[in-house]
Design an enzyme around this catalytic site. Structure first.
Site, PDB file in Angstrom:
ATOM      1  N   LYS A   1       0.842  -1.209   0.000  1.00 34.18           N
ATOM      2  CA  LYS A   1       0.000   0.000   0.000  1.00 34.18           C
ATOM      3  C   LYS A   1       0.869   1.247   0.000  1.00 34.18           C
ATOM      4  CE  LYS A   1       0.887   1.310   4.439  1.00 34.18           C
ATOM      5  NZ  LYS A   1       1.721   2.448   4.785  1.00 34.18           N
TER       6      LYS A   1
ATOM      7  N   ASP B   1      -2.680  -1.864   9.992  1.00 35.20           N
ATOM      8  CA  ASP B   1      -2.676  -1.873   8.524  1.00 35.20           C
ATOM      9  C   ASP B   1      -3.139  -3.207   7.934  1.00 35.20           C
ATOM     10  OD1 ASP B   1      -1.686   0.678   8.587  1.00 35.20           O
ATOM     11  OD2 ASP B   1       0.333   0.172   7.880  1.00 35.20           O
TER      12      ASP B   1
HETATM   13  P1  ATP Z   1       4.097  -0.130   7.860  1.00 41.03           P
HETATM   14  O1  ATP Z   1       4.039   0.573   6.551  1.00 41.03           O
HETATM   15  O2  ATP Z   1       2.876  -0.992   8.150  1.00 41.03           O
HETATM   16  O3  ATP Z   1       4.471   0.697   9.007  1.00 41.03           O
HETATM   17  P2  ATP Z   1       6.547  -1.220   6.961  1.00 41.03           P
HETATM   18  O4  ATP Z   1       6.183  -1.494   5.544  1.00 41.03           O
HETATM   19  O5  ATP Z   1       7.352  -0.020   7.243  1.00 41.03           O
HETATM   20  O6  ATP Z   1       5.240  -1.237   7.813  1.00 41.03           O
HETATM   21  P3  ATP Z   1       7.165  -3.994   7.292  1.00 41.03           P
HETATM   22  O7  ATP Z   1       7.778  -4.428   6.021  1.00 41.03           O
HETATM   23  O8  ATP Z   1       5.757  -4.410   7.545  1.00 41.03           O
HETATM   24  O9  ATP Z   1       7.320  -2.435   7.509  1.00 41.03           O
HETATM   25  O10 ATP Z   1       8.128  -4.525   8.451  1.00 41.03           O
HETATM   26  C1  ATP Z   1       8.242  -3.920   9.708  1.00 41.03           C
HETATM   27  C2  ATP Z   1       8.991  -4.887  10.617  1.00 41.03           C
HETATM   28  O11 ATP Z   1       8.102  -5.977  10.892  1.00 41.03           O
HETATM   29  C3  ATP Z   1      10.214  -5.505   9.966  1.00 41.03           C
HETATM   30  O12 ATP Z   1      11.363  -4.805  10.315  1.00 41.03           O
HETATM   31  C4  ATP Z   1      10.222  -6.922  10.482  1.00 41.03           C
HETATM   32  O13 ATP Z   1      11.129  -7.073  11.539  1.00 41.03           O
HETATM   33  C5  ATP Z   1       8.827  -7.175  11.046  1.00 41.03           C
HETATM   34  N1  ATP Z   1       8.076  -8.263  10.351  1.00 41.03           N
HETATM   35  C6  ATP Z   1       7.382  -9.238  10.942  1.00 41.03           C
HETATM   36  N2  ATP Z   1       6.817 -10.043  10.044  1.00 41.03           N
HETATM   37  C7  ATP Z   1       7.143  -9.585   8.837  1.00 41.03           C
HETATM   38  C8  ATP Z   1       6.840 -10.014   7.520  1.00 41.03           C
HETATM   39  N3  ATP Z   1       6.095 -11.096   7.261  1.00 41.03           N
HETATM   40  N4  ATP Z   1       7.337  -9.287   6.503  1.00 41.03           N
HETATM   41  C9  ATP Z   1       8.082  -8.168   6.754  1.00 41.03           C
HETATM   42  N5  ATP Z   1       8.415  -7.754   7.982  1.00 41.03           N
HETATM   43  C10 ATP Z   1       7.940  -8.436   9.028  1.00 41.03           C
END
Ligand code: ATP
Length: 309
Positions: A11, A138
């Site tokens: 997203k 989210d």
């Molecule tokens: P958001 O936009 O929802 O704040 P994000 O995109 O910045 O999230 P994610 O890729 O969802 O971040 O990852 C955040 C943290 O969640 C990662 O650093 C990781 O340690 C943890 N995590 C747990 N499960 C997962 C997964 N299946 N995929 C990615 N990260 C994960």
């Protein structure tokens, strides 16, 4: 059926309006989510115990134990089953990790839909959305897909009609940003200015641009209250945003809590041109094209997930 694969989208937030810090530690948000065509794939296979394997881009940065959001979601769903169930999950990652594009939330949503089918639980979408909201703010949107306004912590969703397809380029950064750290910096920046944020309001102009499929107007209305904090934590993002603007993007914004940057462009060929130009520059690790809105993980459910073998 011994294997189910579900495709889940990343997203970008088209409007992320952050209200004051609440007593429970969350912020009231008005969050316009837009699902884009960068996908992870989550496969669930029946097993005697829970496990997860992560493959693909940046797989080494994703936990492969109980902290993985997909495993947490699968376990939460299993608790609703009337018999013992478990699954071996495989996540094929393309969504940047800790990139502000909700990749972990997408994987959790994919696990819910895949396991609901694998275990033939038949839980309705409302129940899956409830479990999703418990896993993270989210996660419900990753089930929902399309374009939607989230209120509350971002988890109360209403679909937003859109009048067409929008084309995007995402500049991906080296290394992630922690979402709690970005919110905390946002609070500190506001505090230092003595700013008391008003309750967040939905942007009428943004809604009109989406309804009309008007990319020029949408580009001008993109807004992210976390952008200043993300740039404060990662100053190089200012140059990334400028590089996209200078090369003709209709709108340039940090995606969610960053550090991915999203550029709205006028069409597919413009997206290819901008992605090529950014890839060759020093302002990002890589640049990829995408379009939105796309369907969420639930679109494949109801007996028709993306892949059943
Ligand atoms: P958001 O936009 O929802 O704040 P994000 O995109 O910045 O999230 P994610 O890729 O969802 O971040 O990852 C955040 C943290 O969640 C990662 O650093 C990781 O340690 C943890 N995590 C747990 N499960 C997962 C997964 N299946 N995929 C990615 N990260 C994960």
């Amino acid at each position: 059926m011994d294997s189910v694969t579900v495709r889940v989208p990343a997203k970008v937030n088209l409007q992320l309006a952050v209200g004051p810090l609440r007593d429970d530690g969350y912020h009231d948000l008005v969050n316009v989510f837009h699902a884009v065509s960068i996908h992870d794939h989550v496969t669930a296979v029946a097993a005697d115990s829970f496990s997860v394997r992560v493959v693909g881009e940046e797989a080494d940065q994703v936990p492969d134990g109980p902290d993985n959001l997909a495993i947490r979601a699968a376990r939460a769903l299993a608790a609703r089953a009337d018999r013992p169930v478990a699954a071996r999950l495989t996540i094929r990652k393309s969504i940047p990790v800790a990139g502000g594009m909700a990749g972990g939330s997408a994987d959790a949503a994919g696990a819910l839909v895949a396991c609901n089918d694998l275990w033939k639980l038949g839980l309705p979408r409302e129940d899956l959305l409830d479990i999703a909201a418990d896993i993270g703010s989210d996660v419900p949107f990753a089930l929902f897909g399309g374009t939607a306004v989230g209120t509350g912590r971002g988890e109360l969703l209403t679909a937003v009609p859109t009048g067409g397809r929008f084309h995007w380029v995402f500049a991906l950064a080296e290394g992630g940003l922690s979402t709690p750290a970005v919110y905390a910096r946002c609070d500190r920046l506001r505090e230092a200015r003595g700013e008391r944020p008003a309750p967040p309001q939905e942007s009428k102009a943004l809604m009109a641009a989406l309804r009309d499929g008007d990319a020029d107007a949408l580009g001008a209305e993109l807004v992210n209250d976390l952008q200043e904090a993300a740039v404060a934590l990662r100053p190089s993002l200012a140059a990334t945003l400028d590089a996209g603007r200078e090369r003709g993007a209709l709108g340039a914004i940090v995606s969610g809590s960053g550090p991915s940057c999203a550029f709205l462009v006028a069409g597919e060929s413009k997206a290819d041109d901008l992605a090529r130009a950014l890839t060759g520059s020093a302002v990002c690790r890589a640049a990829v094209t995408a379009y939105g809105p796309v369907q969420g993980a639930l679109a494949g459910s109801g007996g028709h997930p993306v892949g059943i073998t």
